[in-house]
Design a protein around this motif. Structure first.
Motif, PDB file in Angstrom:
ATOM      1  N   SER A  46       0.828  -1.211   0.000  1.00 46.56           N
ATOM      2  CA  SER A  46       0.000   0.000   0.000  1.00 46.56           C
ATOM      3  C   SER A  46       0.860   1.258   0.000  1.00 46.56           C
ATOM      4  N   ALA A 105       2.571   1.599  -3.447  1.00 45.18           N
ATOM      5  CA  ALA A 105       1.615   2.032  -4.473  1.00 45.18           C
ATOM      6  C   ALA A 105       1.355   3.527  -4.360  1.00 45.18           C
ATOM      7  N   ALA A 106       1.247   4.035  -3.130  1.00 45.06           N
ATOM      8  CA  ALA A 106       1.016   5.469  -2.925  1.00 45.06           C
ATOM      9  C   ALA A 106       2.197   6.278  -3.444  1.00 45.06           C
ATOM     10  N   ASP A 126       4.409   5.293  -5.763  1.00 44.08           N
ATOM     11  CA  ASP A 126       4.484   5.139  -7.219  1.00 44.08           C
ATOM     12  C   ASP A 126       3.445   6.005  -7.928  1.00 44.08           C
ATOM     13  N   GLU A 127       2.239   6.026  -7.393  1.00 44.32           N
ATOM     14  CA  GLU A 127       1.179   6.819  -8.020  1.00 44.32           C
ATOM     15  C   GLU A 127       1.505   8.312  -7.973  1.00 44.32           C
ATOM     16  N   THR A 128       2.109   8.749  -6.875  1.00 42.90           N
ATOM     17  CA  THR A 128       2.503  10.155  -6.774  1.00 42.90           C
ATOM     18  C   THR A 128       3.594  10.486  -7.789  1.00 42.90           C
ATOM     19  N   GLU A 150       4.169   8.957 -10.612  1.00 36.88           N
ATOM     20  CA  GLU A 150       3.625   8.880 -11.975  1.00 36.88           C
ATOM     21  C   GLU A 150       2.910  10.156 -12.394  1.00 36.88           C
ATOM     22  N   ARG A 151       2.322  10.844 -11.438  1.00 36.28           N
ATOM     23  CA  ARG A 151       1.637  12.098 -11.772  1.00 36.28           C
ATOM     24  C   ARG A 151       2.526  13.318 -11.568  1.00 36.28           C
ATOM     25  N   ALA A 184       4.501  12.498  -1.929  1.00 32.92           N
ATOM     26  CA  ALA A 184       4.534  11.037  -1.861  1.00 32.92           C
ATOM     27  C   ALA A 184       4.456  10.569  -0.412  1.00 32.92           C
TER      28      ALA A 184
END
Length: 203
Positions: A72, A75-76, A78-80, A82-83, A90
């Protein structure tokens, strides 16, 4: 993945859920394999088919639970990334991910924190390994932030990472136990202020 592997994963998940609930309620020593099997809705032999002993079941439970938390957090982050978000964003997203995890798995979190303070358990080495996996995700983001000059070079990365993880765990448990009237957004907002004041600030 074949059907037998899927069934075994599902069975193990039921056993983990049963074990963590019972152990959180009455302690490891007082919890029997019979009780775990009954709570999971399986035969006692099914427990021993999947795990050699109650101790092995508990060790694997720790790996499983902290593995979910680590995933979890990652993923948080990585998602930060990516944007195009910052390292502080992050870290903030990871705080929220940790709160969401704890809100979903309060019994596991309570058990995990309790076991961190016990040094005489057979699974202590396993606990140290899985703890470091979760902390390492935070360390990586902090290190990247320092290297990119987004964060202060005065930061003690290992200690700060452990402090951030600990802050989320303890604050969330306090929220769960004593401040249930507060929303997840409210708790996240309070911890976010601490993050921005203590980590992202520079001298």
């Amino acid at each position: 993945m074949d059907s037998s592997s899927t069934r075994r994963r599902a069975t193990r998940a039921k056993l983990y859920e049963a074990a963590v609930t019972l152990i959180a309620e009455q302690g490891f020593s007082a919890t029997t394999v019979d009780e775990i099997a009954e709570r999971a809705g399986v035969a006692k032999g099914t427990v021993y088919y999947n795990f050699k002993s109650k101790t092995e079941l508990f060790e694997e439970l720790l790996r499983y639970g902290v593995g979910l938390l680590t995933a979890s957090l990652q993923a948080a982050a990585d998602e930060t990334a990516e944007r195009g978000g910052t390292r502080v964003e992050a870290l903030d997203a990871m705080i929220r991910a940790g709160l969401v995890f704890i809100d979903r798995y309060p019994a596991f979190t309570q058990l995990y924190v309790a076991e961190l303070w016990r040094t005489n358990r057979a699974w202590q080495s396993t606990l140290l390994v899985v703890r470091q996996q979760a902390v390492a995700v935070v360390e990586t983001v902090l290190r990247e932030g320092v290297e990119s000059d987004e964060l202060s070079r005065d930061i003690d990365i290992p200690l700060t990472a452990a402090a951030l993880v600990g802050m989320v765990l303890v604050a969330a448990l306090d929220w769960q136990a004593f401040q249930r009237e507060r929303s997840l957004d409210d708790v996240h907002s309070a911890l976010s202020l601490l993050l921005h004041g203590r980590v992202s600030g520079r001298r």
